[in-house]
Design an enzyme around this catalytic site. Structure first.
Site, PDB file in Angstrom:
ATOM      1  N   ASN A 150       0.807  -1.231   0.000  1.00 59.52           N
ATOM      2  CA  ASN A 150       0.000   0.000   0.000  1.00 59.52           C
ATOM      3  C   ASN A 150       0.836   1.275   0.000  1.00 59.52           C
ATOM      4  O   ASN A 150       0.468   2.262  -0.645  1.00 59.52           O
ATOM      5  CB  ASN A 150      -0.994  -0.018   1.163  1.00 59.52           C
ATOM      6  CG  ASN A 150      -0.316  -0.071   2.505  1.00 59.52           C
ATOM      7  OD1 ASN A 150       0.731  -0.694   2.659  1.00 59.52           O
ATOM      8  ND2 ASN A 150      -0.901   0.581   3.474  1.00 59.52           N
ATOM      9  N   GLU A 248       3.299  -5.620  12.337  1.00 60.27           N
ATOM     10  CA  GLU A 248       2.386  -4.481  12.146  1.00 60.27           C
ATOM     11  C   GLU A 248       1.281  -4.966  11.224  1.00 60.27           C
ATOM     12  O   GLU A 248       1.525  -5.225  10.044  1.00 60.27           O
ATOM     13  CB  GLU A 248       3.132  -3.312  11.495  1.00 60.27           C
ATOM     14  CG  GLU A 248       4.268  -2.749  12.316  1.00 60.27           C
ATOM     15  CD  GLU A 248       3.802  -2.036  13.574  1.00 60.27           C
ATOM     16  OE1 GLU A 248       2.642  -1.621  13.634  1.00 60.27           O
ATOM     17  OE2 GLU A 248       4.612  -1.924  14.500  1.00 60.27           O
ATOM     18  N   CYS A 282      -3.220   1.575   6.302  1.00 63.82           N
ATOM     19  CA  CYS A 282      -3.643   0.867   7.521  1.00 63.82           C
ATOM     20  C   CYS A 282      -4.195   1.834   8.553  1.00 63.82           C
ATOM     21  O   CYS A 282      -4.900   1.422   9.464  1.00 63.82           O
ATOM     22  CB  CYS A 282      -2.475   0.080   8.091  1.00 63.82           C
ATOM     23  SG  CYS A 282      -1.022   1.116   8.352  1.00 63.82           S
ATOM     24  N   GLU A 461       7.196   0.084  16.266  1.00 61.53           N
ATOM     25  CA  GLU A 461       8.254   0.591  15.411  1.00 61.53           C
ATOM     26  C   GLU A 461       8.426   2.080  15.704  1.00 61.53           C
ATOM     27  O   GLU A 461       7.704   2.643  16.516  1.00 61.53           O
ATOM     28  CB  GLU A 461       7.880   0.380  13.939  1.00 61.53           C
ATOM     29  CG  GLU A 461       7.724  -1.090  13.588  1.00 61.53           C
ATOM     30  CD  GLU A 461       7.504  -1.327  12.100  1.00 61.53           C
ATOM     31  OE1 GLU A 461       6.910  -0.464  11.433  1.00 61.53           O
ATOM     32  OE2 GLU A 461       7.933  -2.389  11.612  1.00 61.53           O
TER      33      GLU A 461
HETATM   34  P1  NDP Z   1      -0.093  -9.394   3.054  1.00 57.70           P
HETATM   35  O1  NDP Z   1      -0.118  -9.887   4.445  1.00 57.70           O
HETATM   36  O2  NDP Z   1      -0.803 -10.173   2.020  1.00 57.70           O
HETATM   37  O3  NDP Z   1       1.405  -9.254   2.518  1.00 57.70           O
HETATM   38  C1  NDP Z   1       2.405  -8.508   3.185  1.00 57.70           C
HETATM   39  C2  NDP Z   1       3.766  -9.042   2.768  1.00 57.70           C
HETATM   40  O4  NDP Z   1       3.906 -10.381   3.242  1.00 57.70           O
HETATM   41  C3  NDP Z   1       3.933  -9.118   1.245  1.00 57.70           C
HETATM   42  O5  NDP Z   1       5.277  -8.842   0.925  1.00 57.70           O
HETATM   43  C4  NDP Z   1       3.568 -10.554   0.966  1.00 57.70           C
HETATM   44  O6  NDP Z   1       4.079 -11.013  -0.249  1.00 57.70           O
HETATM   45  C5  NDP Z   1       4.206 -11.251   2.160  1.00 57.70           C
HETATM   46  N1  NDP Z   1       3.669 -12.572   2.445  1.00 57.70           N
HETATM   47  C6  NDP Z   1       2.524 -13.146   2.020  1.00 57.70           C
HETATM   48  N2  NDP Z   1       2.414 -14.413   2.498  1.00 57.70           N
HETATM   49  C7  NDP Z   1       3.519 -14.632   3.259  1.00 57.70           C
HETATM   50  C8  NDP Z   1       3.984 -15.743   4.046  1.00 57.70           C
HETATM   51  N3  NDP Z   1       3.310 -16.885   4.143  1.00 57.70           N
HETATM   52  N4  NDP Z   1       5.149 -15.605   4.718  1.00 57.70           N
HETATM   53  C9  NDP Z   1       5.852 -14.454   4.666  1.00 57.70           C
HETATM   54  N5  NDP Z   1       5.472 -13.386   3.917  1.00 57.70           N
HETATM   55  C10 NDP Z   1       4.322 -13.455   3.238  1.00 57.70           C
HETATM   56  O7  NDP Z   1      -0.588  -7.888   3.125  1.00 57.70           O
HETATM   57  P2  NDP Z   1      -0.840  -6.927   1.894  1.00 57.70           P
HETATM   58  O8  NDP Z   1       0.405  -6.782   1.086  1.00 57.70           O
HETATM   59  O9  NDP Z   1      -2.110  -7.352   1.248  1.00 57.70           O
HETATM   60  O10 NDP Z   1      -1.033  -5.528   2.648  1.00 57.70           O
HETATM   61  C11 NDP Z   1      -2.238  -5.113   3.171  1.00 57.70           C
HETATM   62  C12 NDP Z   1      -2.319  -5.410   4.655  1.00 57.70           C
HETATM   63  O11 NDP Z   1      -1.238  -4.782   5.326  1.00 57.70           O
HETATM   64  C13 NDP Z   1      -3.564  -4.861   5.281  1.00 57.70           C
HETATM   65  O12 NDP Z   1      -4.118  -5.811   6.157  1.00 57.70           O
HETATM   66  C14 NDP Z   1      -3.069  -3.673   6.071  1.00 57.70           C
HETATM   67  O13 NDP Z   1      -3.878  -3.327   7.149  1.00 57.70           O
HETATM   68  C15 NDP Z   1      -1.729  -4.121   6.483  1.00 57.70           C
HETATM   69  N6  NDP Z   1      -0.877  -2.985   6.806  1.00 57.70           N
HETATM   70  C16 NDP Z   1      -0.552  -2.751   8.113  1.00 57.70           C
HETATM   71  C17 NDP Z   1       0.197  -1.645   8.461  1.00 57.70           C
HETATM   72  C18 NDP Z   1       0.593  -1.389   9.878  1.00 57.70           C
HETATM   73  O14 NDP Z   1       1.485  -0.575  10.084  1.00 57.70           O
HETATM   74  N7  NDP Z   1      -0.009  -2.009  10.863  1.00 57.70           N
HETATM   75  C19 NDP Z   1       0.652  -0.690   7.438  1.00 57.70           C
HETATM   76  C20 NDP Z   1       0.249  -1.047   6.100  1.00 57.70           C
HETATM   77  C21 NDP Z   1      -0.488  -2.157   5.806  1.00 57.70           C
HETATM   78  P3  NDP Z   1       3.140 -10.957  -1.573  1.00 57.70           P
HETATM   79  O15 NDP Z   1       2.862  -9.539  -1.835  1.00 57.70           O
HETATM   80  O16 NDP Z   1       3.973 -11.577  -2.600  1.00 57.70           O
HETATM   81  O17 NDP Z   1       1.910 -11.750  -1.228  1.00 57.70           O
END
Ligand code: NDP
Length: 480
Positions: A150, A248, A282, A461
């Protein structure tokens, strides 16, 4: 067609397996680049390179590391427009937003931690005439950083900057959906003087690359930002290996609007806190709770403002919203809107895909959507949507507002609108959230602790919290 590459041991390389993944431009729905489809072999090579690089990077000392990171920040700043265009193309966000927020903040992250490490104190505890204790904070070694789509470069640098500043070497995975700016940055590392192996960027799918980083026995700490379900999977794998974890995760953030607020300022900011980056932050407020005495006034004014938002070409200065990040995500968000309808919600505006013309006809656009008429326990008010969709719920008393605000399993951010100082303190204390903004939103001081409670995460963080996460504290006790 642009070919992106991994950064491993200072070299730009294809995946060992030789296969690639398509990278799409959300604005057009078309493939425009190829990404290495890496796997555990690439992660292993990156981890070995990081271990080889660690002693010298650590020995470089704070000032040497800081200087290299400041050079990297400067090189990104010199190419700000190129980075902003890449971020907008890759993510679908308005170019103006990438120019104003994403890339400047990525530069700020690098500069902040490059200088924070110079002032990172170590504590000493004197026990009268008995002994003196001091805390020696040493880097962990090799750490894993996994970031979402995002705010691609913004959140990527938010993790790698404190890790590198503290003296660690990094194996990082940007989201496979938005790899472009991390790749652009990887081409600058050499010129910045970041030695080979210090920062390794392995592109590819989460279940392959992310999972390999999480499970690697020689990566003892993982910093992850992403969805709650992925965070749970990472914790399941990493916990029995006793890895240090920072998670996070998702949110379902409430915005509490009390009748005594500055109405116009609240309205302006609530439009932004709902729909900036197509609602894919988020920290966006997704449940707007409004004191009943001003509920109708708020609803009418808010819906009028939301209807006036322009969804369009991310490159056009007049676009308020661009495209959502992927076809799959668009389908998910539209499905959430259908769910809200089936749960009895009334869609006050938006509620559908927006079809544009010409080159943008296959792009993934959703009209900003406002829904009312749903109770706090329905799925629409419980589950994260992460798109341009908000719900409205009225409340009667402060206690009702708090009960509604805290009625989800998440606890990341919250926003309170009131001019009553006493209420500010009461409500801020009672909200189950890691962050409370009062009469503002997204005002960020990088020194403050950042993170969530409940299913929004574990750990903090930012500032010294990040530097503490990326170091191990050792107490040394010397008899006097
Ligand atoms: P995901 O959880 O799908 O993915 C996050 C990262 O993890 C990506 O690089 C993804 O790779 C990777 N990933 C996916 N599966 C695995 C696994 N089994 N093991 C290790 N890594 C993995 O989240 P999104 O990218 O869809 O992001 C949106 C989400 O992030 C929302 O829920 C949002 O709320 C949260 N978010 C939280 C924030 C915070 O600070 N709390 C800030 C921003 C977002 P790939 O893309 O290849 O699937």
């Amino acid at each position: 067609m642009e070919q992106l590459l991994n950064l491993i041991d200072g070299e730009l390389r294809s995946a060992v397996g030789g296969t690639s993944l398509d990278v799409y431009a959300p604005a057009t729905g078309q493939v425009y680049a190829q990404l290495p489809d890496s796997d555990d072999r690439d992660v292993h090579a990156a981890t070995e390179a990081a271990h080889r690089a660690f002693p010298a990077w650590n020995a470089l000392g704070r000032e040497g590391r800081s200087a290299a990171m400041l050079r990297l920040a400067q090189l990104i700043e010199d190419d700000l427009e190129g980075f902003a265009q890449d971020e907008s193309r890759d993510n679908g966000k308005p170019l103006a937003l990438a120019r104003r927020v994403d890339i400047p903040r990525a530069i700020a992250n690098l500069r902040f931690f490059a200088t924070a490490i110079l002032h990172f104190p170590s504590e000493a505890h004197l026990m009268d005439d008995v002994a003196v204790n001091y805390t020696d904070r040493q880097p962990i070694g090799v750490v894993g950083c996994i970031s979402p789509w995002n705010l691609p470069l913004y959140l990527f640098t938010w993790k790698i900057a404190p890790a590198l500043a503290a003296g660690n070497c990094v194996v990082a995975k940007p989201s496979e959906v938005t790899p472009l700016t991390a790749f652009r940055m990887s081409r600058l590392c050499k010129a910045a003087g970041i030695p080979p192996g210090v920062l390794n960027i392995v592109h590819g799918l989460g279940p392959k690359v992310g999972a390999a980083i999480t499970a690697h026995p020689c990566i003892p700490a993982i910093s992850f930002t992403g969805g709650t379900r992925t965070g749970a999977e990472i914790a399941r794998v990493a916990a029995p290996m006793f890895k240090k974890l920072s998670l996070e995760l998702g949110g379902k953030n409430p915005v509490l609007v009390f009748a005594d607020c500055d109405f116009e300022e609240m309205l302006d900011t609530t439009v932004r806190s709902s729909f900036t980056n197509q609602g894919q932050i988020c920290l966006c407020g997704s449940r707007i709770l409004v004191e009943r005495s001003i509920h109708t006034r708020f609803r009418d004014a808010f819906v009028e403002r939301v209807k006036a938002l322009r969804v369009g070409d991310p490159n056009a200065a007049e676009s308020d919203l661009g495209a959502v990040v992927s076809h799959g995500h668009m389908e998910k968000v539209l499905g959430c809107i259908e769910l809200a309808r089936s749960e009895g919600g009334t869609v006050l505006c938006g509620g559908e895909r927006v079809m544009l013309d010409g080159a943008l006809k296959d792009g993934w656009y959703i009209a900003p959507t406002v829904i009312e008429g749903l109770g706090p326990q329905c799925r629409t008010n419980q589950e994260e949507i992460f798109g341009p969709v908000v719900t409205l719920q009225p409340f009667d008393t402060e206690a009702d507002a708090l009960a509604l605000a805290n009625a989800t399993s998440y606890g990341l951010a919250s926003v309170v609108w009131t001019r009553d100082v006493q209420r500010t303190h009461r409500v801020a204390r009672a909200l189950q959230a890691g962050i409370v903004w009062v009469n503002c939103w997204m005002v960020r001081d990088l020194r403050t602790p950042f993170g969530g409670v409940k299913q929004s995460g574990v750990g903090r963080e930012g500032g010294v919290d990040a530097l503490r996460f990326f170091t191990e504290a050792k107490n040394v006790c010397i008899k006097l």
